[in-house]
Design a protein around this motif. Structure first.
Motif: not given
Length: 434
Positions: A420-422, A424-430
């Protein structure tokens, strides 16, 4: 006009304070962005109603002691009745002979005609955004006959989901009509809590807010919880002949409830799905939330902060992380409060990391070191302030770490969390735009 209280409503009617010795008075009921209020006039400084706003220096000679302003008031007009609950006086205007004052209410219960003590209730129902989709329930079915070109919609509520003896999810549906132009059928799921003895709204609503918090943590979306109905044992359903026909659920207006958020844009998968939990897992979450409230509340509250900089987000999330590490050391390692309190931030973050390091989608050691430096950088004026980009990414990683920790505590399988983390947009760094 129906007996409702949409924003912008303004109704003139009679005020009932359930005291036979007070004079009759007309009042104006208004619902606006600021809340629900009654504008109450008085005709002189010795008028009883002036004391609600101007205090004891206004007296009627025949009354040795003013009766205090009631905490509940009834408004009546040609459209129906509205019981105002948890009332207080705030604001008035007077020329010392006549005047008007405003009474505000925490809740408005529609349709109540008598002196029913709705400061406590036997049941409440609320709507939590995102709950129905998370549960995967539907309350109507569509069938289209292509030959006859007939569309049949059948609305049937699904069976309630029992979470505990005090909480259930009750699927339902609602129909609204816009004149002759359109009809809208809406799927609903009520969060419902009951108590055999009248209980406070806060006590009965506690689990409802807990469900909202679970959904916030699960997919990091601003979910809301809005009270819709209430039930009181002293206010049963009655017919015109006075005969009672079981319990009655009254419509409730909670003026300061959050507006329903816009649907999330893009893909927002849940980190914790209902199939992972079932009723027992939800009960486990409510227990976890209570035990780790000092840690989880700041993190969850941060999701409702908008239009602020990274420093503000870090200042909100940092204390939650400190508390989480502290509580884990106490509950799982057997440390005393004083011993756990002596542990520095880095040790607390390392302790959190031990719980999630097999599934966390970033370098855990780098996070613990970087978050310690970043948080101390905003707390202490003698430290260098990290860049905005560094703060944003440490904040993002920290929130994600707490979300993963919750999923692990709720016994979500490690492989499911990774999968699911794959998405999840929160795993993408700014990153900095170039």
């Amino acid at each position: 006009m129906d007996n409702d209280l949409l924003k912008g409503t303004r109704r003139v009617g009679n005020l009932v304070d359930f005291n036979a010795n007070t004079p009759p008075v007309s009042a104006t009921l208004v619902r606006e962005d600021e809340g629900i209020s009654l504008t109450v006039p008085w005709s002189g400084s010795d008028d009883y109603y002036s004391s609600w706003f101007m205090g004891e220096h206004t007296r009627r000679p025949e009354l040795a002691v003013w009766p205090p302003m009631p905490k509940r008031l009834l408004f009546q007009d040609s459209h129906g009745s509205v019981l105002l609950v948890d009332c207080w006086a705030r604001g008035f205007h007077t020329n010392f002979s006549t005047g008007t004052g405003r009474v505000w209410a925490r809740y408005a219960v529609l349709g109540v005609d008598g002196d029913i003590d709705y400061s406590v209730v036997n049941g409440v129902r609320s709507e939590v955004t995102g709950l129905r989709e998370w549960l995967g329930v539907e309350s109507f079915k569509e069938d289209y006959d292509f030959e006859s070109r007939v569309l049949t919609i059948k609305a049937v509520s699904s069976e309630p989901i029992e979470v505990s003896s005090l909480l259930k999810f009750r699927p339902s549906w609602d129909v609204t009509r816009d004149g002759h132009e359109s009809t809208t059928i809406k799927n609903l799921v009520f969060c419902e809590s009951r108590s055999s003895d009248p209980s406070s709204w806060k006590d009965l609503m506690g689990a409802h807010w807990g469900i909202r918090d679970l959904l916030v943590v699960s997919r990091w979306v601003q979910e809301t919880c809005t009270i819709l109905q209430a039930q009181h044992a002293d206010d049963p359903l009655k017919t015109m002949d006075g005969a009672e026909h079981g319990e009655q659920w009254r419509t409730v207006i909670e003026p300061h409830s959050d507006p329903s958020p816009s649907p999330p844009t893009g893909q927002r998968p849940h980190l914790v799905e209902y199939s992972d939990l079932g009723p027992n897992g939800i009960a486990l979450w409510l227990s976890l939330r209570e035990r780790f409230q000092r840690a989880l509340d700041p993190i969850i509250s941060d999701r409702f902060i908008s239009k602020v900089g990274a420093i503000t987000h870090m200042a909100q999330v940092g204390p939650g992380l400190e508390a989480l590490g502290f509580l884990i050391m106490q509950t799982k390692d057997g440390m005393s409060a004083s011993e756990a309190n002596r542990k520095p931030l880095r040790a607390r973050l390392d302790r959190i990391l031990r719980e999630i390091e097999d599934v966390v989608p970033f370098d855990g050691s780098d996070w613990a070191a970087g978050m310690t430096e970043a948080y101390n950088g905003i707390k202490h004026a003698n430290r260098d302030l990290p860049t905005e980009l560094e703060l944003l990414n440490r904040w993002r990683e920290s929130v994600l770490a707490v979300r993963i920790w919750v999923a692990r505590e709720l016994r979500v399988k490690a492989e499911d969390i990774r999968s699911r983390l794959e998405r999840d947009p929160q795993t993408t760094p700014y990153v900095t735009r170039t």
